[in-house]
Design an enzyme around this catalytic site. Structure first.
Site, short mmCIF file in Angstrom:
data_model
loop_
_atom_site.label_atom_id
_atom_site.label_comp_id
_atom_site.label_asym_id
_atom_site.label_seq_id
_atom_site.Cartn_x
_atom_site.Cartn_y
_atom_site.Cartn_z
CD GLN A 1 -6.46 -4.62 3.68
OE1 GLN A 1 -7.34 -5.46 3.82
NE2 GLN A 1 -6.72 -3.34 3.48
CE LYS B 1 -7.11 -0.87 6.37
NZ LYS B 1 -7.90 -0.28 5.30
CG HIS C 1 -1.87 1.00 1.43
ND1 HIS C 1 -1.58 2.27 1.86
CD2 HIS C 1 -3.21 0.98 1.22
CE1 HIS C 1 -2.70 2.99 1.92
NE2 HIS C 1 -3.71 2.22 1.53
#
Ligand code: 7TS
Length: 404
Positions: free
Chosen positions: A201, A224, A121
């Protein structure tokens, strides 16, 4: 086993309509939705004990401090860090990475090398480029295969005694690839390099164990993992956190201040200048409790089921191509249909109440590798269902027929 019907009742937002249709939320990799128990924790804080922490002798301040520090202990336990002061509370993954990258400025010299992966990212690329500009260090990149996996032999070739630090994501946000981080960490340590893992993630799907992984730094964002935005964690091995200078100067990070000299507070406060997101940190702890109650093994196996089901269904669509076909993936599907622009499909299916992300997903080097402007990314989590996937696949077919 996941009782998805029961779980869905925990998320008030899943009842809402979007453009007249029931919301189908497949943008979980961008941010996950928030269960009521987490929302309630935030409301409770502001309704009953809103006060600044670590400074007042009064009751409210003590209650707020206790809950904030309890949350740190929950986070320590969740990630199995050896010590509570190895958990630095941040505003999120981006903050954690910048804290470490800035801290390394004084530890690097011209010609030192740092290694990053081609799967990262932007927030795990740009801070290191800025570090290189400040220090004259050289950025080396681990390439990926067409499947979207890191090429391990190339990584091994890049490593040398010049390597000072390695930065790799645990899971790719654009493709879902799960990287073999334990092996990657071991190799970095073999040449004496430090290693930071971007867990933004991975943490919604996997419970990483800091002592088992033996990484030097690990970062993630609460939003998240069913927590609020603007909160996150930086795990740092004690020895590294002692070595790094403070990131920001301000209140709470000092031991003593005079105009001649300031001494810094002990860990973790040295890295927590200013008033933090107190309610957010407390709610982060509640979110981890909630996820642990469901169980990360249950979450992973249910999400794998959704991933397999959706992959099979999507591949039945003529002209649809999936990017990122690693054997080990989280429930993320990035795809395109022939030459249709991802944005066009995203816009049409939004009219049907379906939320996906379209574009480069803050991972432009991956898009460049595949020579595409972007993808449509559907990312599933434990409150999604196969029925939602059916509706989504039909919506994609409808959009395709409108656009081709
Ligand atoms: N690292 C990875 C791997 C990410 O996926 C993200 C956010 C970040 C860092 C930055 O996290 P933040 O909480 O500090 O903003 N990823 C995404 C995404 O995939 N779609 O929207 C945000």
């Amino acid at each position: 086993m996941i009782d998805v019907k029961k779980i869905r009742k925990d998320f008030p937002i899943l009842n809402r309509k979007v453009n007249g249709n029931s919301l189908i939320y497949f943008d979980n990799a961008a941010t996950s939705q928030t269960p009521k128990i987490v929302i309630d924790a935030i409301v409770d804080y502001y309704s009953n004990y809103n006060a600044n922490i670590h400074r007042g002798v009064h009751t409210l301040s003590q209650e707020a401090t206790d809950d904030y520090e309890q949350a740190r202990l929950k986070i320590q336990k969740h990630f199995n860090a050896k010590k509570a002061h190895e958990i630095i509370l941040t505003s999120g993954t981006t903050h954690g990475i910048n804290l470490v990258a800035t801290g390394f400025t004084s530890l690097l010299k011209k010609g030192d090398e740092i290694i990053v992966s081609a799967l990262e990212h932007h927030s795990n690329i740009v801070p290191w480029q800025m570090l290189c500009e400040r220090t004259g260090a050289i950025l080396k990149v681990i390439p990926i295969s067409l499947k979207g996996e890191l090429i391990f032999e190339e990584y091994e070739k890049l490593l040398s005694e010049k390597t000072k630090i390695v930065f790799v994501g645990h899971v790719s946000n654009a493709l879902g690839t799960i990287n073999p981080i334990k092996k990657i960490i071991k190799k970095a340590h073999n040449v004496g390099a430090a290693i930071l893992i971007d867990g933004a993630q991975a943490t919604p799907h996997i419970k990483p164990d800091m002592q088992e992984l033996d990484c030097d730094f690990y970062v993630c964002s609460a939003h998240k993992i069913c927590g609020p935005t603007g909160v996150g964690m930086l795990y740092g091995k004690e020895e590294w956190l002692y070595k790094l200078p403070p990131y920001q100067g301000g209140g709470e990070m000092i031991s003593e201040v005079t105009f001649e000299k300031t001494t810094y507070a002990d860990l973790p406060h040295k890295f927590e200048a200013g008033t933090p997101n107190i309610a957010g940190v407390i709610a982060f702890g509640v979110a981890l409790d909630y996820m642990n109650e469901i169980g990360f093994d249950n979450i992973a196996s249910y999400e794998n089921e959704l991933l397999d089901y959706a992959t099979k269904k999507l591949l039945e669509i003529d002209g649809l191509k999936i990017y990122g076909t690693s054997a080990k993936k989280t429930a993320v599907i990035s795809f395109n249909i022939e030459e249709i622009h991802p944005y066009d499909i995203g816009t049409i299916i939004d009219k049907l109440g379906i939320a996906v992300r379209t574009g480069h997903h803050c991972a432009q080097p991956i898009m460049d590798f595949y020579n595409i402007p972007g993808t449509i990314r559907a990312s599933f989590t434990f409150y999604n269902t196969k029925e939602e996937i059916d509706i989504f696949v039909n919506a994609v077919i409808r959009a395709k027929n409108m656009l081709l």
